[in-house]
Write a protein that holds these residues in place. Structure first.
Motif: not given
Length: 514
Positions: A355-362, A367-369, A117-124
Protein backbone atom coordinates in the motif's frame (compact mmCIF):
# COMPACT_ATOMS: atom_id res chain seq x y z
CA UNK A 1 -28.37 24.83 21.34
CA UNK A 2 -27.64 21.09 21.22
CA UNK A 3 -31.05 20.14 22.62
CA UNK A 4 -32.84 22.40 20.16
CA UNK A 5 -30.88 20.95 17.23
CA UNK A 6 -31.62 17.37 18.20
CA UNK A 7 -35.35 17.85 18.83
CA UNK A 8 -36.36 20.23 16.07
CA UNK A 9 -34.92 18.27 13.18
CA UNK A 10 -35.07 19.67 9.68
CA UNK A 11 -38.62 20.51 8.66
CA UNK A 12 -39.61 20.03 5.03
CA UNK A 13 -40.59 23.09 3.06
CA UNK A 14 -44.14 23.25 1.72
CA UNK A 15 -45.18 20.09 3.54
CA UNK A 16 -47.15 19.57 6.74
CA UNK A 17 -44.74 18.63 9.51
CA UNK A 18 -46.55 15.37 10.27
CA UNK A 19 -46.02 14.21 6.66
CA UNK A 20 -42.28 14.70 6.71
CA UNK A 21 -39.93 12.71 8.91
CA UNK A 22 -37.32 14.64 10.87
CA UNK A 23 -33.97 14.35 9.19
CA UNK A 24 -32.38 12.73 12.24
CA UNK A 25 -33.91 9.33 11.46
CA UNK A 26 -34.87 9.77 7.82
CA UNK A 27 -34.25 6.86 5.43
CA UNK A 28 -32.81 6.89 1.94
CA UNK A 29 -36.20 6.27 0.24
CA UNK A 30 -37.81 9.04 2.32
CA UNK A 31 -35.11 11.53 1.42
CA UNK A 32 -35.26 10.54 -2.24
CA UNK A 33 -38.98 11.26 -2.17
CA UNK A 34 -38.26 14.72 -0.76
CA UNK A 35 -35.75 15.34 -3.56
CA UNK A 36 -38.27 14.16 -6.11
CA UNK A 37 -40.97 16.48 -4.77
CA UNK A 38 -38.58 19.39 -4.41
CA UNK A 39 -39.18 19.78 -0.69
CA UNK A 40 -35.48 19.45 0.04
CA UNK A 41 -32.26 20.02 -1.85
CA UNK A 42 -28.97 18.14 -1.62
CA UNK A 43 -27.25 21.39 -0.68
CA UNK A 44 -29.61 21.95 2.26
CA UNK A 45 -29.15 18.41 3.54
CA UNK A 46 -25.36 18.51 3.24
CA UNK A 47 -25.20 21.89 4.98
CA UNK A 48 -27.37 20.51 7.76
CA UNK A 49 -25.14 17.49 8.34
CA UNK A 50 -21.97 19.60 8.28
CA UNK A 51 -23.43 21.93 10.92
CA UNK A 52 -24.56 18.95 13.00
CA UNK A 53 -21.06 17.42 12.86
CA UNK A 54 -19.55 20.69 14.06
CA UNK A 55 -22.16 21.15 16.79
CA UNK A 56 -22.42 17.61 18.16
CA UNK A 57 -19.24 15.82 17.16
CA UNK A 58 -16.65 18.56 17.50
CA UNK A 59 -18.39 20.72 20.13
CA UNK A 60 -21.30 19.59 22.33
CA UNK A 61 -20.73 16.01 23.53
CA UNK A 62 -17.48 15.88 21.51
CA UNK A 63 -18.05 12.40 20.12
CA UNK A 64 -14.83 12.49 18.07
CA UNK A 65 -16.37 10.30 15.39
CA UNK A 66 -15.53 12.50 12.39
CA UNK A 67 -11.89 13.30 11.68
CA UNK A 68 -12.46 15.66 8.77
CA UNK A 69 -15.20 17.17 6.61
CA UNK A 70 -14.74 17.02 2.86
CA UNK A 71 -13.90 20.56 1.64
CA UNK A 72 -15.59 19.66 -1.68
CA UNK A 73 -18.88 18.47 -0.15
CA UNK A 74 -20.80 21.72 -0.69
CA UNK A 75 -19.66 21.98 -4.30
CA UNK A 76 -20.54 18.31 -4.96
CA UNK A 77 -24.00 18.89 -3.48
CA UNK A 78 -24.60 21.87 -5.78
CA UNK A 79 -23.64 19.79 -8.82
CA UNK A 80 -26.04 17.02 -7.78
CA UNK A 81 -28.83 19.58 -7.28
CA UNK A 82 -28.24 20.87 -10.78
CA UNK A 83 -28.50 17.32 -12.14
CA UNK A 84 -31.83 16.83 -10.36
CA UNK A 85 -33.04 20.18 -11.67
CA UNK A 86 -32.28 18.93 -15.18
CA UNK A 87 -34.27 15.75 -14.59
CA UNK A 88 -31.32 13.41 -14.04
CA UNK A 89 -30.82 11.18 -10.99
CA UNK A 90 -27.89 8.79 -10.80
CA UNK A 91 -29.91 6.34 -8.71
CA UNK A 92 -30.98 5.65 -5.12
CA UNK A 93 -27.79 7.13 -3.63
CA UNK A 94 -28.10 10.43 -5.52
CA UNK A 95 -27.56 13.20 -2.96
CA UNK A 96 -27.10 10.81 -0.02
CA UNK A 97 -24.41 12.04 2.44
CA UNK A 98 -21.96 9.23 3.25
CA UNK A 99 -18.98 9.17 5.62
CA UNK A 100 -15.95 6.93 4.99
CA UNK A 101 -13.75 5.26 7.56
CA UNK A 102 -10.35 6.93 7.37
CA UNK A 103 -8.58 3.89 5.98
CA UNK A 104 -10.44 4.27 2.65
CA UNK A 105 -8.64 6.31 -0.01
CA UNK A 106 -10.16 9.36 -1.64
CA UNK A 107 -8.41 11.34 -4.35
CA UNK A 108 -9.39 14.81 -3.23
CA UNK A 109 -8.40 17.31 -0.56
CA UNK A 110 -8.74 14.74 2.25
CA UNK A 111 -5.90 12.71 3.73
CA UNK A 112 -6.16 8.98 4.39
CA UNK A 113 -4.40 8.24 7.66
CA UNK A 114 -5.70 4.97 9.13
CA UNK A 115 -5.79 7.02 12.32
CA UNK A 116 -1.99 7.12 12.44
CA UNK A 117 0.02 10.30 12.75
CA UNK A 118 2.62 8.57 10.58
CA UNK A 119 0.27 9.05 7.60
CA UNK A 120 -0.65 12.67 8.20
CA UNK A 121 -0.14 14.44 4.90
CA UNK A 122 -0.83 11.27 2.88
CA UNK A 123 -3.01 12.17 -0.10
CA UNK A 124 -3.77 9.08 -2.23
CA UNK A 125 -3.16 9.34 -5.96
CA UNK A 126 -6.59 7.91 -6.88
CA UNK A 127 -9.95 7.01 -5.40
CA UNK A 128 -10.48 3.64 -3.78
CA UNK A 129 -12.98 1.34 -5.52
CA UNK A 130 -15.49 2.23 -2.78
CA UNK A 131 -15.10 6.00 -3.17
CA UNK A 132 -15.31 5.77 -6.96
CA UNK A 133 -18.50 3.65 -6.84
CA UNK A 134 -20.12 6.03 -4.36
CA UNK A 135 -19.34 9.05 -6.55
CA UNK A 136 -20.66 7.20 -9.60
CA UNK A 137 -23.89 6.48 -7.70
CA UNK A 138 -24.31 10.15 -6.79
CA UNK A 139 -23.47 9.94 -3.10
CA UNK A 140 -21.87 12.93 -1.37
CA UNK A 141 -18.68 11.85 0.39
CA UNK A 142 -19.14 14.04 3.44
CA UNK A 143 -15.87 13.30 5.22
CA UNK A 144 -13.75 10.73 7.05
CA UNK A 145 -14.47 8.96 10.33
CA UNK A 146 -12.23 8.09 13.24
CA UNK A 147 -11.23 4.48 13.84
CA UNK A 148 -9.20 2.27 16.07
CA UNK A 149 -5.73 3.08 14.75
CA UNK A 150 -4.52 0.74 11.99
CA UNK A 151 -8.00 -0.85 12.26
CA UNK A 152 -7.06 -2.11 15.73
CA UNK A 153 -4.08 -4.13 14.49
CA UNK A 154 -1.42 -2.46 16.57
CA UNK A 155 -1.55 -3.45 20.25
CA UNK A 156 -2.93 -6.33 22.29
CA UNK A 157 -3.92 -3.76 24.91
CA UNK A 158 -5.83 -0.94 23.25
CA UNK A 159 -9.04 1.06 23.47
CA UNK A 160 -11.40 0.68 20.52
CA UNK A 161 -12.08 4.03 18.86
CA UNK A 162 -8.75 5.58 19.83
CA UNK A 163 -6.32 6.85 17.24
CA UNK A 164 -3.38 9.20 17.32
CA UNK A 165 -5.12 11.41 14.76
CA UNK A 166 -8.69 11.45 16.08
CA UNK A 167 -8.39 10.76 19.81
CA UNK A 168 -11.01 8.64 21.58
CA UNK A 169 -14.44 8.22 19.99
CA UNK A 170 -17.33 8.12 22.48
CA UNK A 171 -20.47 5.99 22.49
CA UNK A 172 -23.39 8.36 21.79
CA UNK A 173 -25.81 6.52 24.11
CA UNK A 174 -23.64 6.88 27.23
CA UNK A 175 -20.58 9.01 26.65
CA UNK A 176 -18.36 7.19 29.14
CA UNK A 177 -18.85 3.91 27.27
CA UNK A 178 -16.87 2.53 24.34
CA UNK A 179 -18.10 2.58 20.72
CA UNK A 180 -16.32 -0.70 19.85
CA UNK A 181 -14.24 -0.84 16.71
CA UNK A 182 -12.43 -0.62 14.58
CA UNK A 183 -15.09 1.19 12.51
CA UNK A 184 -15.90 3.21 15.62
CA UNK A 185 -16.42 6.60 14.04
CA UNK A 186 -18.57 5.15 11.27
CA UNK A 187 -20.86 3.45 13.79
CA UNK A 188 -21.15 6.50 16.03
CA UNK A 189 -21.69 8.95 13.15
CA UNK A 190 -24.56 6.92 11.71
CA UNK A 191 -26.15 6.40 15.12
CA UNK A 192 -25.84 10.07 16.08
CA UNK A 193 -27.35 11.16 12.74
CA UNK A 194 -24.23 12.86 11.44
CA UNK A 195 -24.73 11.21 8.04
CA UNK A 196 -27.20 8.85 6.41
CA UNK A 197 -24.82 5.96 5.75
CA UNK A 198 -21.19 5.25 6.55
CA UNK A 199 -18.72 2.75 5.18
CA UNK A 200 -16.72 0.65 7.60
CA UNK A 201 -14.24 -2.16 7.11
CA UNK A 202 -13.94 -5.49 8.88
CA UNK A 203 -11.24 -8.07 9.35
CA UNK A 204 -12.87 -9.61 12.43
CA UNK A 205 -15.72 -7.76 14.12
CA UNK A 206 -14.89 -4.25 12.96
CA UNK A 207 -18.25 -3.63 11.25
CA UNK A 208 -20.60 -5.76 13.32
CA UNK A 209 -19.26 -4.83 16.78
CA UNK A 210 -19.50 -1.01 16.41
CA UNK A 211 -22.86 -1.44 14.69
CA UNK A 212 -24.18 -3.51 17.58
CA UNK A 213 -22.71 -1.24 20.24
CA UNK A 214 -24.17 1.88 18.58
CA UNK A 215 -27.66 0.61 17.80
CA UNK A 216 -27.44 0.42 14.01
CA UNK A 217 -27.37 -2.08 11.12
CA UNK A 218 -24.07 -3.32 9.73
CA UNK A 219 -23.47 -5.60 6.76
CA UNK A 220 -20.16 -7.44 6.64
CA UNK A 221 -20.36 -8.95 3.13
CA UNK A 222 -18.68 -12.00 1.68
CA UNK A 223 -15.03 -11.22 1.03
CA UNK A 224 -14.86 -10.36 -2.67
CA UNK A 225 -18.34 -8.88 -3.02
CA UNK A 226 -16.81 -5.39 -2.70
CA UNK A 227 -13.28 -4.56 -3.84
CA UNK A 228 -10.67 -3.64 -1.22
CA UNK A 229 -8.56 -1.64 -3.70
CA UNK A 230 -7.45 1.62 -2.12
CA UNK A 231 -8.13 0.52 1.46
CA UNK A 232 -5.31 0.38 3.99
CA UNK A 233 -5.06 -3.39 4.47
CA UNK A 234 -4.74 -5.87 7.28
CA UNK A 235 -5.59 -9.14 5.57
CA UNK A 236 -6.06 -10.10 1.92
CA UNK A 237 -7.96 -13.16 3.18
CA UNK A 238 -10.38 -11.51 5.63
CA UNK A 239 -10.68 -7.77 4.86
CA UNK A 240 -13.87 -6.31 3.43
CA UNK A 241 -15.64 -2.94 3.41
CA UNK A 242 -19.35 -2.79 4.13
CA UNK A 243 -22.26 -0.39 4.74
CA UNK A 244 -23.39 0.80 8.17
CA UNK A 245 -26.84 2.39 8.39
CA UNK A 246 -29.81 2.97 10.69
CA UNK A 247 -32.07 0.55 8.80
CA UNK A 248 -31.73 -2.67 6.84
CA UNK A 249 -33.29 -0.82 3.90
CA UNK A 250 -30.55 1.81 3.76
CA UNK A 251 -27.77 -0.74 4.25
CA UNK A 252 -29.15 -2.95 1.46
CA UNK A 253 -29.48 -0.01 -0.95
CA UNK A 254 -25.90 1.05 -0.28
CA UNK A 255 -24.55 -2.51 -0.60
CA UNK A 256 -25.77 -2.91 -4.15
CA UNK A 257 -24.01 0.25 -5.32
CA UNK A 258 -20.60 -1.07 -4.23
CA UNK A 259 -20.46 -4.50 -5.86
CA UNK A 260 -18.59 -5.42 -9.02
CA UNK A 261 -15.49 -7.08 -10.42
CA UNK A 262 -12.27 -5.11 -9.99
CA UNK A 263 -9.21 -6.25 -11.92
CA UNK A 264 -6.97 -4.98 -9.12
CA UNK A 265 -8.61 -7.19 -6.45
CA UNK A 266 -8.63 -10.85 -7.45
CA UNK A 267 -11.05 -11.75 -4.66
CA UNK A 268 -13.81 -9.97 -6.60
CA UNK A 269 -13.47 -12.46 -9.48
CA UNK A 270 -15.29 -15.00 -7.30
CA UNK A 271 -18.35 -12.74 -7.16
CA UNK A 272 -19.14 -13.33 -10.83
CA UNK A 273 -22.70 -14.64 -11.03
CA UNK A 274 -23.09 -14.25 -7.26
CA UNK A 275 -23.38 -10.48 -6.82
CA UNK A 276 -26.41 -8.23 -7.14
CA UNK A 277 -26.73 -4.60 -8.13
CA UNK A 278 -29.97 -4.21 -6.18
CA UNK A 279 -30.36 -5.88 -2.79
CA UNK A 280 -33.51 -3.91 -2.02
CA UNK A 281 -35.45 -6.65 -3.84
CA UNK A 282 -34.82 -8.84 -0.77
CA UNK A 283 -36.52 -6.45 1.65
CA UNK A 284 -39.28 -8.97 2.26
CA UNK A 285 -41.47 -8.39 5.36
CA UNK A 286 -42.25 -12.13 5.32
CA UNK A 287 -38.59 -13.04 4.93
CA UNK A 288 -38.52 -15.19 8.08
CA UNK A 289 -41.18 -17.58 6.85
CA UNK A 290 -39.76 -21.06 6.26
CA UNK A 291 -36.18 -20.10 7.10
CA UNK A 292 -34.19 -22.84 8.87
CA UNK A 293 -32.05 -21.24 11.56
CA UNK A 294 -29.55 -22.46 14.17
CA UNK A 295 -28.42 -20.65 17.31
CA UNK A 296 -24.68 -20.30 17.93
CA UNK A 297 -24.50 -20.66 21.70
CA UNK A 298 -20.82 -19.87 22.20
CA UNK A 299 -21.58 -16.24 23.25
CA UNK A 300 -24.64 -17.29 25.31
CA UNK A 301 -24.59 -17.94 29.06
CA UNK A 302 -22.16 -15.11 29.77
CA UNK A 303 -24.46 -12.14 30.37
CA UNK A 304 -28.03 -12.88 31.58
CA UNK A 305 -29.35 -9.58 30.20
CA UNK A 306 -28.12 -10.44 26.69
CA UNK A 307 -29.44 -14.01 27.01
CA UNK A 308 -32.87 -12.60 27.84
CA UNK A 309 -32.87 -10.46 24.70
CA UNK A 310 -31.83 -13.48 22.63
CA UNK A 311 -34.73 -15.54 23.97
CA UNK A 312 -37.13 -12.77 22.96
CA UNK A 313 -35.52 -12.50 19.52
CA UNK A 314 -35.86 -16.25 18.93
CA UNK A 315 -39.50 -16.08 20.02
CA UNK A 316 -40.13 -13.19 17.61
CA UNK A 317 -38.42 -15.00 14.74
CA UNK A 318 -40.51 -18.10 15.39
CA UNK A 319 -43.63 -15.94 15.30
CA UNK A 320 -42.47 -14.71 11.89
CA UNK A 321 -42.37 -18.27 10.58
CA UNK A 322 -38.74 -19.27 11.16
CA UNK A 323 -37.90 -22.83 12.16
CA UNK A 324 -35.19 -23.22 14.78
CA UNK A 325 -33.40 -26.44 13.95
CA UNK A 326 -30.58 -26.82 16.46
CA UNK A 327 -28.13 -25.18 18.85
CA UNK A 328 -24.51 -25.03 17.76
CA UNK A 329 -22.01 -24.87 20.59
CA UNK A 330 -18.87 -24.56 18.47
CA UNK A 331 -18.43 -23.63 14.82
CA UNK A 332 -14.76 -24.59 14.42
CA UNK A 333 -11.71 -25.91 16.22
CA UNK A 334 -10.18 -23.34 18.57
CA UNK A 335 -6.84 -23.70 16.76
CA UNK A 336 -8.38 -21.82 13.84
CA UNK A 337 -8.05 -18.54 15.75
CA UNK A 338 -4.32 -19.09 16.19
CA UNK A 339 -3.91 -19.87 12.50
CA UNK A 340 -5.96 -16.78 11.62
CA UNK A 341 -3.74 -14.50 13.68
CA UNK A 342 -0.64 -15.87 11.93
CA UNK A 343 -2.28 -15.24 8.56
CA UNK A 344 -3.07 -11.67 9.58
CA UNK A 345 0.51 -10.97 10.70
CA UNK A 346 2.01 -12.12 7.40
CA UNK A 347 -0.64 -10.46 5.24
CA UNK A 348 -0.49 -7.18 7.14
CA UNK A 349 3.24 -6.82 6.61
CA UNK A 350 2.92 -7.65 2.91
CA UNK A 351 -0.21 -5.54 2.44
CA UNK A 352 0.92 -2.40 4.24
CA UNK A 353 4.29 -2.36 2.47
CA UNK A 354 2.52 -2.71 -0.90
CA UNK A 355 0.00 0.00 0.00
CA UNK A 356 2.75 2.46 0.95
CA UNK A 357 4.74 1.61 -2.18
CA UNK A 358 1.69 2.39 -4.32
CA UNK A 359 1.54 5.89 -2.81
CA UNK A 360 4.97 6.55 -4.33
CA UNK A 361 6.92 9.61 -3.33
CA UNK A 362 3.84 11.08 -1.63
CA UNK A 363 4.00 8.46 1.14
CA UNK A 364 5.12 10.06 4.44
CA UNK A 365 6.53 6.66 5.48
CA UNK A 366 7.67 3.94 3.11
CA UNK A 367 7.37 0.68 5.06
CA UNK A 368 6.12 -1.03 8.20
CA UNK A 369 9.55 -0.65 9.74
CA UNK A 370 9.38 3.12 9.19
CA UNK A 371 5.94 3.23 10.84
CA UNK A 372 7.38 1.50 13.90
CA UNK A 373 10.31 3.92 13.99
CA UNK A 374 7.96 6.91 13.64
CA UNK A 375 5.82 5.72 16.56
CA UNK A 376 8.89 5.30 18.75
CA UNK A 377 9.82 8.93 18.17
CA UNK A 378 6.32 10.43 18.39
CA UNK A 379 4.93 12.08 21.53
CA UNK A 380 1.34 10.82 21.02
CA UNK A 381 1.41 7.43 19.32
CA UNK A 382 2.72 5.44 22.30
CA UNK A 383 1.17 7.61 25.00
CA UNK A 384 -1.37 4.96 26.00
CA UNK A 385 -0.60 1.76 24.11
CA UNK A 386 2.39 -0.08 22.66
CA UNK A 387 2.78 -1.37 19.10
CA UNK A 388 3.57 -5.00 19.82
CA UNK A 389 1.46 -6.38 16.94
CA UNK A 390 3.27 -4.15 14.44
CA UNK A 391 6.60 -5.35 15.78
CA UNK A 392 5.62 -9.03 15.59
CA UNK A 393 4.36 -8.57 12.02
CA UNK A 394 7.61 -6.89 10.99
CA UNK A 395 9.52 -10.00 12.09
CA UNK A 396 7.53 -12.24 9.73
CA UNK A 397 8.76 -13.38 6.33
CA UNK A 398 6.98 -13.03 3.00
CA UNK A 399 3.92 -14.89 1.71
CA UNK A 400 6.02 -17.76 0.36
CA UNK A 401 6.81 -18.78 3.94
CA UNK A 402 5.77 -22.39 4.74
CA UNK A 403 4.42 -21.18 8.09
CA UNK A 404 2.07 -18.75 6.35
CA UNK A 405 0.96 -21.27 3.73
CA UNK A 406 0.18 -23.86 6.41
CA UNK A 407 -1.70 -21.38 8.61
CA UNK A 408 -3.81 -20.20 5.67
CA UNK A 409 -4.68 -23.72 4.53
CA UNK A 410 -5.51 -24.98 8.04
CA UNK A 411 -7.65 -21.95 8.91
CA UNK A 412 -9.70 -22.14 5.71
CA UNK A 413 -10.29 -25.88 6.15
CA UNK A 414 -11.41 -25.46 9.75
CA UNK A 415 -13.77 -22.52 9.28
CA UNK A 416 -15.30 -23.27 5.85
CA UNK A 417 -15.51 -26.92 4.74
CA UNK A 418 -14.94 -28.10 8.30
CA UNK A 419 -16.93 -25.29 9.92
CA UNK A 420 -19.83 -23.18 8.63
CA UNK A 421 -20.37 -25.14 5.40
CA UNK A 422 -20.33 -28.47 7.20
CA UNK A 423 -22.88 -27.34 9.78
CA UNK A 424 -25.18 -25.75 7.25
CA UNK A 425 -25.10 -28.87 5.09
CA UNK A 426 -25.69 -31.18 8.06
CA UNK A 427 -28.75 -29.29 9.31
CA UNK A 428 -29.91 -27.81 5.97
CA UNK A 429 -29.66 -24.29 7.39
CA UNK A 430 -30.41 -20.90 5.89
CA UNK A 431 -28.60 -18.96 8.62
CA UNK A 432 -27.01 -19.02 12.07
CA UNK A 433 -27.79 -16.36 14.69
CA UNK A 434 -26.02 -15.17 17.84
CA UNK A 435 -25.76 -12.05 19.98
CA UNK A 436 -23.36 -9.66 18.26
CA UNK A 437 -21.69 -8.63 21.50
CA UNK A 438 -22.19 -7.22 24.96
CA UNK A 439 -23.48 -3.77 25.84
CA UNK A 440 -20.72 -1.18 25.50
CA UNK A 441 -18.09 -1.30 28.23
CA UNK A 442 -16.54 1.71 29.95
CA UNK A 443 -13.72 3.27 27.95
CA UNK A 444 -10.39 2.81 29.73
CA UNK A 445 -7.28 4.37 28.20
CA UNK A 446 -5.09 2.73 30.85
CA UNK A 447 -6.21 -0.89 30.65
CA UNK A 448 -7.80 -1.03 27.21
CA UNK A 449 -10.96 -2.85 26.09
CA UNK A 450 -13.08 -5.10 28.29
CA UNK A 451 -14.63 -7.46 25.74
CA UNK A 452 -17.16 -9.80 27.32
CA UNK A 453 -18.60 -11.70 24.38
CA UNK A 454 -18.47 -11.72 20.58
CA UNK A 455 -19.78 -13.84 17.72
CA UNK A 456 -17.91 -12.30 14.77
CA UNK A 457 -15.06 -14.80 14.32
CA UNK A 458 -16.78 -17.65 12.42
CA UNK A 459 -18.01 -15.45 9.54
CA UNK A 460 -14.92 -13.23 9.63
CA UNK A 461 -12.37 -16.01 9.38
CA UNK A 462 -14.40 -17.85 6.74
CA UNK A 463 -14.84 -14.65 4.72
CA UNK A 464 -18.60 -15.17 4.83
CA UNK A 465 -21.41 -12.57 5.24
CA UNK A 466 -22.69 -11.36 8.58
CA UNK A 467 -25.47 -8.85 9.29
CA UNK A 468 -26.10 -7.26 12.68
CA UNK A 469 -29.30 -5.42 13.59
CA UNK A 470 -30.58 -3.91 16.86
CA UNK A 471 -32.02 -6.55 19.23
CA UNK A 472 -32.92 -4.35 22.20
CA UNK A 473 -31.35 -2.49 25.10
CA UNK A 474 -29.67 -3.29 28.38
CA UNK A 475 -30.52 -0.20 30.40
CA UNK A 476 -29.57 2.65 28.01
CA UNK A 477 -27.14 0.64 25.88
CA UNK A 478 -28.09 -1.12 22.63
CA UNK A 479 -27.31 -4.75 21.85
CA UNK A 480 -27.30 -6.33 18.40
CA UNK A 481 -28.14 -9.74 16.98
CA UNK A 482 -25.95 -11.22 14.23
CA UNK A 483 -27.18 -13.33 11.32
CA UNK A 484 -24.54 -15.15 9.28
CA UNK A 485 -24.32 -17.95 6.76
CA UNK A 486 -22.68 -19.31 3.62
CA UNK A 487 -20.63 -17.35 1.12
CA UNK A 488 -22.79 -15.11 -1.12
CA UNK A 489 -25.90 -15.62 1.04
CA UNK A 490 -26.50 -11.88 1.49
CA UNK A 491 -30.00 -12.10 -0.09
CA UNK A 492 -31.17 -14.70 2.47
CA UNK A 493 -29.61 -12.82 5.39
CA UNK A 494 -31.18 -9.53 4.28
CA UNK A 495 -34.60 -11.20 4.09
CA UNK A 496 -34.25 -12.49 7.66
CA UNK A 497 -32.84 -9.22 9.01
CA UNK A 498 -35.49 -7.06 7.34
CA UNK A 499 -38.42 -9.20 8.47
CA UNK A 500 -37.14 -9.22 12.06
CA UNK A 501 -36.51 -5.46 11.98
CA UNK A 502 -39.96 -4.65 10.64
CA UNK A 503 -41.68 -6.61 13.38
CA UNK A 504 -39.64 -5.15 16.24
CA UNK A 505 -38.22 -1.67 15.44
CA UNK A 506 -35.66 -1.79 18.27
CA UNK A 507 -33.64 1.13 16.93
CA UNK A 508 -33.78 4.24 19.17
CA UNK A 509 -31.76 7.40 18.61
CA UNK A 510 -29.08 8.11 21.25
CA UNK A 511 -29.50 10.72 23.97
CA UNK A 512 -25.81 11.53 24.64
CA UNK A 513 -26.09 10.66 28.35
CA UNK A 514 -23.21 11.16 30.75
Amino acid sequence: MLTVLVLIGFACKNKPKEQCAAIEEITIPELQECYKEGTRSVSEVVAYYIERIKTIDWDGPELHSVIMINPDAVEIAATLDEELKNGHSRGPLHGIPVLLKDNIDTHDMMETTGGSRALLGSYPTKDSWVAAKLREAGAVILGKTNLSEWANFRSFNSSSGWSGVGGQTKNPYVLTQNPCGSSSGSGVAVSANLCMVAIGTETNGSIVCPSGANGIVGIKPTVGLISRSGIIPISFTQDTPGPMARTVTDAAICLGSLTGIDSTDSKTFMSKGMREKDYSQYLNPKGLKGKRIAVYTGPIGILPEVDSLMRLAIKDMKSGGAEFVTDIHSVFDTLASDYSFDVLLYEFKDGINNYLAALGEAAPVKSLSEIIAFNNSDSVELKYFDQKILEIAEEKGDLTSPEYQKALMKMKEMVTTGGIDKLMDEYDLDAIIAPTGSPAWRTDLENGDSFVLSSSSPAAMAGYPNITIPMGFVNELPVGISIFGRAWSEPILIEIAYAYEQENKHRKAPKFLN
